[in-house]
Design a protein around this motif. Structure first.
Motif, PDB file in Angstrom:
ATOM      1  N   LEU A  65       1.349  -0.995   0.127  1.00 10.75           N
ATOM      2  CA  LEU A  65       0.176  -0.083  -0.235  1.00 10.75           C
ATOM      3  C   LEU A  65       0.530   1.192  -0.233  1.00 10.75           C
ATOM      4  O   LEU A  65       0.823   2.555  -0.922  1.00 10.75           O
ATOM      5  CB  LEU A  65      -0.856  -0.184   1.336  1.00 10.75           C
ATOM      6  CG  LEU A  65      -2.089  -1.053   1.032  1.00 10.75           C
ATOM      7  CD1 LEU A  65      -2.501  -0.896   2.509  1.00 10.75           C
ATOM      8  CD2 LEU A  65      -2.855  -1.157   0.048  1.00 10.75           C
ATOM      9  N   TYR A  66       2.031   1.199   0.991  1.00 11.76           N
ATOM     10  CA  TYR A  66       2.817   2.266   0.934  1.00 11.76           C
ATOM     11  C   TYR A  66       3.849   2.734  -0.398  1.00 11.76           C
ATOM     12  O   TYR A  66       3.247   4.368  -1.264  1.00 11.76           O
ATOM     13  CB  TYR A  66       3.783   1.871   2.423  1.00 11.76           C
ATOM     14  CG  TYR A  66       4.770   3.335   1.559  1.00 11.76           C
ATOM     15  CD1 TYR A  66       4.347   4.519   2.281  1.00 11.76           C
ATOM     16  CD2 TYR A  66       6.409   3.421   0.671  1.00 11.76           C
ATOM     17  CE1 TYR A  66       5.384   5.781   2.015  1.00 11.76           C
ATOM     18  CE2 TYR A  66       6.633   4.330   1.380  1.00 11.76           C
ATOM     19  CZ  TYR A  66       6.576   5.355   2.158  1.00 11.76           C
ATOM     20  OH  TYR A  66       6.930   6.833   1.844  1.00 11.76           O
ATOM     21  N   TRP A  77       3.906   6.405  -5.514  1.00  9.80           N
ATOM     22  CA  TRP A  77       3.618   6.056  -6.366  1.00  9.80           C
ATOM     23  C   TRP A  77       2.482   7.040  -7.411  1.00  9.80           C
ATOM     24  O   TRP A  77       2.412   7.993  -7.909  1.00  9.80           O
ATOM     25  CB  TRP A  77       3.284   5.144  -7.520  1.00  9.80           C
ATOM     26  CG  TRP A  77       4.612   4.238  -7.975  1.00  9.80           C
ATOM     27  CD1 TRP A  77       5.168   3.289  -7.023  1.00  9.80           C
ATOM     28  CD2 TRP A  77       4.919   4.241  -8.650  1.00  9.80           C
ATOM     29  NE1 TRP A  77       6.291   2.998  -8.151  1.00  9.80           N
ATOM     30  CE2 TRP A  77       6.796   3.087  -8.882  1.00  9.80           C
ATOM     31  CE3 TRP A  77       5.136   5.208  -9.991  1.00  9.80           C
ATOM     32  CZ2 TRP A  77       7.273   3.315  -9.799  1.00  9.80           C
ATOM     33  CZ3 TRP A  77       5.697   5.412 -11.288  1.00  9.80           C
ATOM     34  CH2 TRP A  77       7.395   4.599 -10.855  1.00  9.80           C
ATOM     35  N   LEU A  78       1.539   7.345  -6.488  1.00 11.45           N
ATOM     36  CA  LEU A  78       0.407   8.514  -6.659  1.00 11.45           C
ATOM     37  C   LEU A  78       0.368   9.536  -5.535  1.00 11.45           C
ATOM     38  O   LEU A  78       0.404  10.433  -6.788  1.00 11.45           O
ATOM     39  CB  LEU A  78      -0.966   7.574  -6.098  1.00 11.45           C
ATOM     40  CG  LEU A  78      -1.711   7.197  -6.361  1.00 11.45           C
ATOM     41  CD1 LEU A  78      -3.221   6.393  -5.796  1.00 11.45           C
ATOM     42  CD2 LEU A  78      -2.380   6.521  -7.375  1.00 11.45           C
ATOM     43  N   GLU A  94       2.078   8.066   3.508  1.00 12.46           N
ATOM     44  CA  GLU A  94       1.976   7.624   5.019  1.00 12.46           C
ATOM     45  C   GLU A  94       0.933   7.902   5.221  1.00 12.46           C
ATOM     46  O   GLU A  94       0.544   7.227   5.740  1.00 12.46           O
ATOM     47  CB  GLU A  94       3.244   7.685   5.532  1.00 12.46           C
ATOM     48  CG  GLU A  94       3.374   7.226   7.171  1.00 12.46           C
ATOM     49  CD  GLU A  94       3.168   5.275   6.633  1.00 12.46           C
ATOM     50  OE1 GLU A  94       2.475   4.829   7.316  1.00 12.46           O
ATOM     51  OE2 GLU A  94       3.856   4.601   5.902  1.00 12.46           O
ATOM     52  N   ASP A  95       0.076   8.790   5.130  1.00 12.58           N
ATOM     53  CA  ASP A  95      -1.455   9.285   5.882  1.00 12.58           C
ATOM     54  C   ASP A  95      -2.321   8.836   5.057  1.00 12.58           C
ATOM     55  O   ASP A  95      -2.605   8.453   5.810  1.00 12.58           O
ATOM     56  CB  ASP A  95      -0.875  10.805   5.820  1.00 12.58           C
ATOM     57  CG  ASP A  95      -0.266  12.178   5.956  1.00 12.58           C
ATOM     58  OD1 ASP A  95       0.411  11.312   6.991  1.00 12.58           O
ATOM     59  OD2 ASP A  95      -0.218  13.401   5.767  1.00 12.58           O
ATOM     60  N   CYS A  96      -1.611   8.799   3.000  1.00 11.07           N
ATOM     61  CA  CYS A  96      -2.893   7.624   2.510  1.00 11.07           C
ATOM     62  C   CYS A  96      -2.663   6.482   3.479  1.00 11.07           C
ATOM     63  O   CYS A  96      -4.012   5.763   3.552  1.00 11.07           O
ATOM     64  CB  CYS A  96      -2.379   7.749   1.081  1.00 11.07           C
ATOM     65  SG  CYS A  96      -3.222   9.182   0.797  1.00 11.07           S
ATOM     66  N   VAL A 142       4.256  -2.615  -9.002  1.00  9.86           N
ATOM     67  CA  VAL A 142       4.277  -2.493  -7.906  1.00  9.86           C
ATOM     68  C   VAL A 142       3.211  -2.632  -6.730  1.00  9.86           C
ATOM     69  O   VAL A 142       4.102  -2.711  -5.400  1.00  9.86           O
ATOM     70  CB  VAL A 142       3.711  -0.399  -8.210  1.00  9.86           C
ATOM     71  CG1 VAL A 142       4.449  -0.020  -6.521  1.00  9.86           C
ATOM     72  CG2 VAL A 142       4.571   0.021  -8.777  1.00  9.86           C
ATOM     73  N   VAL A 143       2.313  -3.388  -6.950  1.00  6.52           N
ATOM     74  CA  VAL A 143       1.038  -4.143  -5.521  1.00  6.52           C
ATOM     75  C   VAL A 143       1.292  -5.444  -6.075  1.00  6.52           C
ATOM     76  O   VAL A 143       0.855  -6.352  -5.371  1.00  6.52           O
ATOM     77  CB  VAL A 143      -0.166  -3.361  -5.783  1.00  6.52           C
ATOM     78  CG1 VAL A 143      -0.502  -3.257  -4.314  1.00  6.52           C
ATOM     79  CG2 VAL A 143       0.407  -1.854  -5.561  1.00  6.52           C
ATOM     80  N   GLY A 144       1.290  -5.800  -7.578  1.00  3.82           N
ATOM     81  CA  GLY A 144       1.087  -7.705  -7.482  1.00  3.82           C
ATOM     82  C   GLY A 144      -0.233  -7.672  -7.422  1.00  3.82           C
ATOM     83  O   GLY A 144      -0.401  -9.095  -7.063  1.00  3.82           O
TER      84      GLY A 144
END
Length: 168
Positions: free
Chosen positions: A18-19, A24-25, A33-35, A122-124
Motif C-alpha cells: 500500500l505504501y 507512486w500516486l 504514509e498518511d494515505c 508495484v502492488v502485484g
C-alpha cells in the motif's frame, strides 16, 4: 485468532504494498504514509463489512485510492494537483539508466493505462483484483495492461538510441 490479531496480521502483510502504491500516486513520503494510515483506519472501522477475505488487497487499494483523492479534495483549489500533470519522484541513486528510463516512460502513459500497470507492477495485483479496484471487468483490465505495454514499447523505440536497442 481474534479480530485485533487478524487485523494486525493484515497490516503487516499489506503495509509495504500500500505504501509503495501511495508513494507512486503522491510522490511524497509523508502523504503516502498518511494515505496508508487512513486506509487502515477506515478498514478497521469497516472490517465487519468485508465478506470475502480473498479480496482484502483489492478492498484496501480501493480505500487507498479514495483516501488519496480525498486528500487533494481537502486542499485549497490553488494547491490541487492534476494527476495527469504529476511527475514521478527522482529515481533512487542505485537505479540504473534503464530503470530510470522505464520510470520516465511509465510516467508518460495516459492514466487509464498507467494506473492498472502500476497496480500490477508495484502492488502485484492480478487482472481480476485490478478490475475490482477500478470497477472494470477483468477483460477490460487485460486490454489496458496490453495497451500499456504496447505504448511503452512504442515509446521506448522512439526514445532509446538505436545503439542501445541493438545491444539489448
Amino acid at each position: 485468532m481474534d479480530q485485533t490479531a487478524a487485523f494486525n496480521a493484515l497490516v503487516r502483510a499489506y503495509h509495504s504494498d500500500l505504501y509503495r502504491y501511495a508513494y507512486w500516486l503522491s510522490h511524497d513520503a509523508a502523504i503516502a504514509e498518511d494515505c496508508v494510515q487512513e486506509t487502515f483506519v477506515r478498514a478497521w472501522r469497516n472490517w465487519q463489512q468485508l465478506r470475502d477475505q480473498s479480496k482484502v488487497k483489492a478492498w484496501l487499494l480501493t480505500i487507498l485510492r479514495r483516501e488519496h483523492a480525498r486528500i487533494y479534495q481537502r486542499q485549497p483549489q490553488a494547491e490541487h494537483l492534476d494527476v495527469d500533470e504529476m511527475t514521478f519522484p527522482a529515481p533512487e541513486p542505485h537505479d540504473d539508466t534503464q530503470v530510470q528510463q522505464l520510470r520516465s516512460l511509465i510516467a508518460q502513459l495516459p492514466l487509464e493505462y498507467r494506473e492498472p500497470l502500476l497496480m500490477q507492477l508495484v502492488v502485484g495485483l492480478s487482472g481480476e483484483q485490478i478490475g475490482e479496484v477500478l470497477g472494470l471487468e477483468k477483460n477490460a483490465v487485460m486490454v489496458r495492461l496490453h495497451r500499456a505495454r504496447e505504448k511503452l514499447k512504442q515509446m521506448a523505440n522512439v526514445q532509446f538510441p538505436a545503439s542501445q536497442q541493438e545491444s539489448s
